[in-house]
Motif scaffolding. Structure first.
Motif, PDB file in Angstrom:
ATOM      1  N   GLU A 100       5.084   7.610  12.064  1.00  0.00           N
ATOM      2  CA  GLU A 100       5.969   6.527  11.601  1.00  0.00           C
ATOM      3  C   GLU A 100       5.318   5.759  10.453  1.00  0.00           C
ATOM      4  OE1 GLU A 100       7.745   2.236  13.084  1.00  0.00           O
ATOM      5  OE2 GLU A 100       7.034   3.634  14.613  1.00  0.00           O
ATOM      6  N   LEU A 101       4.035   5.458  10.588  1.00  0.00           N
ATOM      7  CA  LEU A 101       3.312   4.772   9.510  1.00  0.00           C
ATOM      8  C   LEU A 101       3.308   5.612   8.250  1.00  0.00           C
ATOM      9  CD1 LEU A 101       1.519   2.461   8.466  1.00  0.00           C
ATOM     10  CD2 LEU A 101      -0.447   3.678   9.473  1.00  0.00           C
ATOM     11  N   ASN A 102       3.072   6.901   8.397  1.00  0.00           N
ATOM     12  CA  ASN A 102       3.078   7.814   7.255  1.00  0.00           C
ATOM     13  C   ASN A 102       4.414   7.773   6.524  1.00  0.00           C
ATOM     14  OD1 ASN A 102       1.912   9.909   5.619  1.00  0.00           O
ATOM     15  ND2 ASN A 102       3.170  11.358   6.749  1.00  0.00           N
ATOM     16  N   VAL A 103       5.497   7.817   7.267  1.00  0.00           N
ATOM     17  CA  VAL A 103       6.843   7.765   6.678  1.00  0.00           C
ATOM     18  C   VAL A 103       7.048   6.438   5.953  1.00  0.00           C
ATOM     19  CG1 VAL A 103       9.314   7.662   7.234  1.00  0.00           C
ATOM     20  CG2 VAL A 103       7.866   9.421   8.270  1.00  0.00           C
ATOM     21  N   ARG A 104       6.651   5.351   6.580  1.00  0.00           N
ATOM     22  CA  ARG A 104       6.854   4.028   5.972  1.00  0.00           C
ATOM     23  C   ARG A 104       5.993   3.821   4.734  1.00  0.00           C
ATOM     24  NH1 ARG A 104       6.839  -0.571  10.461  1.00  0.00           N
ATOM     25  NH2 ARG A 104       7.383  -1.793   8.614  1.00  0.00           N
ATOM     26  N   LEU A 105       4.854   4.494   4.655  1.00  0.00           N
ATOM     27  CA  LEU A 105       3.996   4.375   3.469  1.00  0.00           C
ATOM     28  C   LEU A 105       4.408   5.345   2.353  1.00  0.00           C
ATOM     29  CD1 LEU A 105       0.514   3.926   5.157  1.00  0.00           C
ATOM     30  CD2 LEU A 105       1.702   2.258   3.721  1.00  0.00           C
ATOM     31  N   HIS A 106       5.312   6.269   2.641  1.00  0.00           N
ATOM     32  CA  HIS A 106       5.814   7.244   1.675  1.00  0.00           C
ATOM     33  C   HIS A 106       7.336   7.111   1.538  1.00  0.00           C
ATOM     34  CE1 HIS A 106       2.000   9.399   2.644  1.00  0.00           C
ATOM     35  NE2 HIS A 106       2.086   9.753   1.363  1.00  0.00           N
ATOM     36  N   PRO A 107       7.836   6.015   1.033  1.00  0.00           N
ATOM     37  CA  PRO A 107       9.292   5.843   0.979  1.00  0.00           C
ATOM     38  C   PRO A 107       9.994   6.807   0.030  1.00  0.00           C
ATOM     39  CG  PRO A 107       8.227   4.127  -0.276  1.00  0.00           C
ATOM     40  CD  PRO A 107       7.135   4.891   0.436  1.00  0.00           C
ATOM     41  N   ASP A 108       9.266   7.369  -0.922  1.00  0.00           N
ATOM     42  CA  ASP A 108       9.884   8.268  -1.888  1.00  0.00           C
ATOM     43  C   ASP A 108       9.787   9.735  -1.503  1.00  0.00           C
ATOM     44  OD1 ASP A 108      10.572   6.100  -3.483  1.00  0.00           O
ATOM     45  OD2 ASP A 108       8.656   6.155  -4.536  1.00  0.00           O
ATOM     46  N   ALA A 109       9.172   9.988  -0.353  1.00  0.00           N
ATOM     47  CA  ALA A 109       8.963  11.398   0.050  1.00  0.00           C
ATOM     48  C   ALA A 109      10.238  12.009   0.584  1.00  0.00           C
ATOM     49  CB  ALA A 109       7.873  11.468   1.105  1.00  0.00           C
ATOM     50  N   ASN A 141       0.808  -1.218   0.000  1.00  0.00           N
ATOM     51  CA  ASN A 141       0.000   0.000   0.000  1.00  0.00           C
ATOM     52  C   ASN A 141       0.843   1.270   0.000  1.00  0.00           C
ATOM     53  OD1 ASN A 141      -2.921  -0.951   0.326  1.00  0.00           O
ATOM     54  ND2 ASN A 141      -1.845  -2.122   1.902  1.00  0.00           N
ATOM     55  N   GLN A 142       1.921   1.257  -0.743  1.00  0.00           N
ATOM     56  CA  GLN A 142       2.767   2.442  -0.825  1.00  0.00           C
ATOM     57  C   GLN A 142       1.979   3.604  -1.418  1.00  0.00           C
ATOM     58  OE1 GLN A 142       6.456   2.467   0.108  1.00  0.00           O
ATOM     59  NE2 GLN A 142       5.180   1.096   1.318  1.00  0.00           N
ATOM     60  N   LEU A 143       2.156   4.781  -0.846  1.00  0.00           N
ATOM     61  CA  LEU A 143       1.421   5.958  -1.278  1.00  0.00           C
ATOM     62  C   LEU A 143       2.301   6.854  -2.142  1.00  0.00           C
ATOM     63  CD1 LEU A 143      -0.326   6.870   2.102  1.00  0.00           C
ATOM     64  CD2 LEU A 143      -1.207   5.454   0.234  1.00  0.00           C
ATOM     65  N   ALA A 144       1.651   7.530  -3.081  1.00  0.00           N
ATOM     66  CA  ALA A 144       2.365   8.501  -3.899  1.00  0.00           C
ATOM     67  C   ALA A 144       2.819   9.654  -3.011  1.00  0.00           C
ATOM     68  CB  ALA A 144       1.447   9.023  -5.001  1.00  0.00           C
ATOM     69  N   LYS A 145       3.877  10.310  -3.424  1.00  0.00           N
ATOM     70  CA  LYS A 145       4.473  11.385  -2.633  1.00  0.00           C
ATOM     71  C   LYS A 145       3.442  12.427  -2.197  1.00  0.00           C
ATOM     72  CE  LYS A 145       8.752  13.785  -3.032  1.00  0.00           C
ATOM     73  NZ  LYS A 145       9.765  14.350  -3.898  1.00  0.00           N
ATOM     74  N   GLU A 146       2.530  12.783  -3.104  1.00  0.00           N
ATOM     75  CA  GLU A 146       1.559  13.834  -2.817  1.00  0.00           C
ATOM     76  C   GLU A 146       0.288  13.330  -2.131  1.00  0.00           C
ATOM     77  OE1 GLU A 146       0.875  11.986  -6.697  1.00  0.00           O
ATOM     78  OE2 GLU A 146       2.640  12.985  -5.920  1.00  0.00           O
ATOM     79  N   GLU A 147       0.135  12.018  -1.974  1.00  0.00           N
ATOM     80  CA  GLU A 147      -1.069  11.465  -1.354  1.00  0.00           C
ATOM     81  C   GLU A 147      -0.968  11.523   0.171  1.00  0.00           C
ATOM     82  OE1 GLU A 147      -3.922   7.532  -1.719  1.00  0.00           O
ATOM     83  OE2 GLU A 147      -1.905   7.456  -2.541  1.00  0.00           O
TER      84      GLU A 147
END
Length: 79
Positions: free
Chosen positions: A70-79, A32-38
């Motif tokens: 922490e969850l937010n960071v882990r779901l946005h690895p490209d941010a 469930n990786q999120l796009a940078k802007e999501e």
């Protein structure tokens, strides 16, 4: 007497009604990786109750905020 609850990733996933083992959490994050802007709280990976919990805890800067971050960071690895 009960001790203080732990506000860790496993407990957050349990609170959200998701499988909360380390393996299940890693799999959920990988799938469930999120796009940078999501935004985390606007993602369609959550049901309405989960989204409301995340939004409320985040906006109140409540006890879960560090784990949600922490969850937010882990779901946005490209941010």
């Amino acid at each position: 007497m009960l001790g203080e609850p732990e506000y860790n990733m496993n407990e957050l996933f349990a609170q959200l009604g998701l499988e909360s083992s380390d393996e299940a959490i890693d799999k959920f994050i990988a799938n469930n990786q999120l796009a940078k802007e999501e935004k985390l709280t606007e993602s369609d990976i959550w049901n309405d109750n989960q989204r409301m919990f995340l939004q409320e805890e985040w906006s109140k800067d409540a006890v879960w905020v560090e784990t949600i971050d922490e969850l937010n960071v882990r779901l946005h690895p490209d941010a």
